[in-house]
Design an enzyme around this catalytic site. Structure first.
Site, short mmCIF file in Angstrom:
data_model
loop_
_atom_site.label_atom_id
_atom_site.label_comp_id
_atom_site.label_asym_id
_atom_site.label_seq_id
_atom_site.Cartn_x
_atom_site.Cartn_y
_atom_site.Cartn_z
N HIS A 100 -9.33 -3.68 0.20
CA HIS A 100 -9.50 -2.79 -0.95
C HIS A 100 -9.82 -3.53 -2.25
CE1 HIS A 100 -5.51 -4.35 -1.17
NE2 HIS A 100 -5.40 -3.92 -2.40
N ASP A 101 -9.81 -4.85 -2.23
CA ASP A 101 -10.14 -5.63 -3.43
C ASP A 101 -11.53 -6.26 -3.34
OD1 ASP A 101 -7.59 -5.20 -4.50
OD2 ASP A 101 -6.79 -7.02 -3.56
N ASP A 128 3.32 -1.81 2.25
CA ASP A 128 2.87 -2.84 1.31
C ASP A 128 3.96 -3.08 0.26
OD1 ASP A 128 1.21 -4.44 -0.29
OD2 ASP A 128 -0.56 -3.22 0.19
N GLU A 168 -0.09 -12.00 1.32
CA GLU A 168 -1.35 -12.20 0.61
C GLU A 168 -1.20 -13.44 -0.25
OE1 GLU A 168 -4.41 -9.87 -2.39
OE2 GLU A 168 -2.27 -9.85 -2.75
N ASP A 173 2.39 -8.36 -1.10
CA ASP A 173 1.37 -8.54 -2.13
C ASP A 173 1.57 -9.86 -2.87
OD1 ASP A 173 -0.81 -7.13 -3.61
OD2 ASP A 173 0.55 -7.32 -5.31
O1 TEU Z 1 -4.40 -8.55 -5.19
C1 TEU Z 1 -4.25 -9.84 -5.68
C2 TEU Z 1 -5.43 -10.50 -6.27
O2 TEU Z 1 -5.28 -11.44 -7.00
C3 TEU Z 1 -6.79 -10.08 -5.98
O3 TEU Z 1 -7.20 -9.68 -4.81
C4 TEU Z 1 -7.41 -9.45 -7.14
O4 TEU Z 1 -7.73 -8.12 -6.92
C5 TEU Z 1 -8.66 -10.23 -7.44
O5 TEU Z 1 -8.35 -11.58 -7.46
C6 TEU Z 1 -9.18 -9.88 -8.79
O6 TEU Z 1 -10.39 -10.55 -8.97
C7 TEU Z 1 -3.27 -7.79 -4.96
C8 TEU Z 1 -3.67 -6.41 -4.52
O7 TEU Z 1 -4.35 -6.49 -3.30
C9 TEU Z 1 -4.49 -5.78 -5.61
O8 TEU Z 1 -5.02 -4.54 -5.25
C10 TEU Z 1 -3.61 -5.66 -6.83
O9 TEU Z 1 -4.35 -5.21 -7.92
C11 TEU Z 1 -2.96 -7.00 -7.20
O10 TEU Z 1 -2.44 -7.69 -6.09
C12 TEU Z 1 -1.81 -6.76 -8.13
O11 TEU Z 1 -0.76 -6.15 -7.45
#
Ligand code: TEU
Ligand code: CA
Length: 545
Positions: free
Chosen positions: A320-321, A96, A246, A196
């Site tokens: 994971h989000d 990642d 992403e 990311d």
């Molecule tokens: O996530 C990006 C992101 O904007 C979202 O999935 C976020 O968690 C959500 O919109 C909040 O409501 C990526 C990663 O997957 C995440 O775990 C990180 O926290 C984020 O980037 C920052 O690196």
């Protein structure tokens, strides 16, 4: 035909997968111990969330050194062993790459703070405007996206936590540094990369207030994003590797450009519109029942338009989000098995590359936390305060978190039914889901009709049936509350029908009931083929003579 059309990716949240040294935190040796399980499941790639040196304010998405391993996860030797052991089993690793920002503990940022101009230019430092923040942009984790540094008299931009400073991609030195990181891991035998929030890397030339939003329209799919991606990919030689970006708040048009092979950018993209169908007025923190008509239409749009323009989707419900799809769109109680399988079929039947997030294959539900001290995620803790400050009662704020917190997806993996679930031998860093009876790998390994067995079949079928991996897709006009589509390839037709409701729904068309029953989320075949039972997912194959 794409090399990854038959592939399936399994996502591992390292901190919550398997703890080898009994400190309550998942680690790299823990993953090595589970490779046989993953090989048996049949997955081709493992995407590991970041395990690099980090203060862990955002669980590793705040990277302080892209080439070193956070000691709580293991050593470089462990990582090399993981790559080698996985390869022996025909599995490739995807790492990642968090390249939109670094931790403020990264050496580059420390040197910037110490006054080195060269490193200040690695980030986005701006002078105050009228004694205030340069713009009114908001951080995605709540609050201003700017943090003031008194010693420099300047603000720096952070689209996420204040300890995640956005990198300045305009600076060719930054781009070169990041290419070096890719080369480093590629040389170690890594088989692919996840990038990311990669569509946020190109910031606008002019910095202005957003009078209608939080600022995202200025930097999402920004002015030079395609140029930067093409350069990164070409200069590191990863155009033919497994890559996924992403893409936050993106569009189909943009994702076509990110993923069309002729563009030589990325193999595939994650988009999130289908995971906002239960956001009231687009607000994650306002609860609403899922709108299944909207879900169906979003899938139809993304699938058909990406297909027509030669783009490629990463297919997923969980990561994971996200809260767990089975709790969100299915029924994690009465119909756990049926709805867990149905949601799996819905995703795996489409055109693209399916992703399985750890625990999804056994129907892991949301965490079910009821007190604020059970939560760990920085976003959840921030929004709890914001919700309270906006007048929500403690109970209301906790109800919202119980539905929306990212910790719902981060609970430790349920390997066994023991107290610590075979994850560890002590209290883990984040509690297990409250409701976990009957949900474990060990338990479902014994059962032929488990969700786990169904996922194994889904992965297998994608390798065997060309209509699944290569077929064209077209969405069917099915009744509200259901989603149906057909895939076609060389005289074969696959029909997938899914009921997302807790009541039976009649499916009118005769033509969709014909052919061999390939899969059903119910153990018993249907007695009345014109009805879909609650949460039933059904797939048929028809062969044209
Ligand atoms: O996530 C990006 C992101 O904007 C979202 O999935 C976020 O968690 C959500 O919109 C909040 O409501 C990526 C990663 O997957 C995440 O775990 C990180 O926290 C984020 O980037 C920052 O690196
Ligand atoms: Ca550990």
């Amino acid at each position: 035909m794409r090399s990854y059309s038959k592939s399936c990716v399994y996502q591992i949240y390292v901190k919550s997968f398997a703890d080898s040294n009994k400190d309550g935190i998942g680690d790299i040796p823990g993953i090595i111990g589970k490779l046989d399980y993953l090989a048996d499941l049949g997955v081709d790639y493992l995407w590991l969330t970041p395990f690099f040196t980090s203060p862990m304010n955002d669980n590793g998405y705040d990277v302080a050194d892209y080439r070193r391993i956070n000691p709580c996860f293991g050593t470089m030797e462990d990582v090399e062993r993981l790559i080698a052991e996985a390869k022996k089993r025909g599995i490739l690793l995807m790492f990642d790459m968090v390249f939109n920002h670094t931790s403020t503990e990264h050496e580059w940022f420390r040197r910037a703070l110490a006054g080195e101009k060269e490193y200040q230019d690695y980030y986005i430092f701006k002078d105050p405007v009228d004694g205030k923040e340069p713009t009114n942009w908001q951080s995605k984790f709540g609050g201003s996206a700017w943090e003031f540094v008194p010693s420099l008299g300047k603000y720096y931009l952070h689209l996420f936590d204040r300890t995640q400073a956005d990198l300045n991609w305009e600076n060719p030195k930054v781009r070169e540094e990041l290419k070096q990181v890719i080369r480093f891991w590629k040389d170690k035998g890594v088989g692919g990369f996840r990038f990311d929030v990669v569509n946020l890397i190109s910031k606008p030339a002019v910095w202005e207030d957003d009078t209608i939003g939080d600022g995202r329209r200025f930097y999402t799919d920004g002015p030079h994003v395609h140029e930067y991606l093409k350069e990164l990919v070409a200069d590191t030689g990863i155009a033919d590797m497994m890559t996924v970006g992403e893409m936050s708040s993106t569009s189909v048009e943009q994702c076509i450009r990110y993923t069309r092979p002729s563009e030589r950018e990325l193999a595939m993209a994650f988009s999130f519109h289908h995971l906002k169908v239960d956001y009231k007025d687009g607000d994650k923190w306002s609860l609403m029942e899922p709108d299944f008509k909207q879900l169906r239409d979003l899938f139809a749009t993304w699938q058909e338009q990406m297909q027509d323009a030669d783009g490629w989707n990463a297919l997923f419900f969980n990561n994971h989000d996200q809260p767990r799809a089975i709790s969100r769109f299915g029924d994690d109680d009465t119909y756990r098995r049926e709805s867990g399988k149905m949601l799996g079929l819905l995703i795996h039947g489409m055109r693209g590359t399916p992703y399985i997030y750890q625990g999804e294959e056994i129907g892991t539900p949301n965490a079910g936390f009821t007190t604020i001290d059970e939560y760990r995620d920085v976003e959840s803790l921030n929004y709890y305060e914001i919700l309270r400050a906006n007048g929500k009662s403690e109970a209301e704020a906790l109800e919202i978190l119980a539905e929306r917190s990212r910790d719902n997806g981060r609970t430790p993996m349920l390997w066994t039914e023991e107290e610590y679930a075979g994850f560890s031998e002590r209290e883990p860093w984040l509690a297990f889901p409250r409701n976990r009876k009957g949900i474990s790998v060990e338990e479902q390994m014994q059962q032929e009709d488990s969700i786990l067995a169904f996922y194994r079949k889904l992965i297998q079928l994608r390798k065997e049936l060309a209509v699944l991996s290569e077929g064209d897709i077209r969405f069917l006009d099915t009744p509200e509350g259901t989603i149906g589509y057909e895939r076609r390839f060389e005289g074969q037709r696959l029909i997938v029908l899914c009921n997302l409701c807790d009541r039976a729904i009649a499916i009118p068309s005769e033509e969709w009931q014909q052919g061999e029953l390939l899969l059903d989320s119910y153990e018993q075949p249907p007695t009345d083929v014109t009805m879909l039972r609650p949460y039933e997912g059904r797939a048929r194959v028809q062969n044209e003579k």
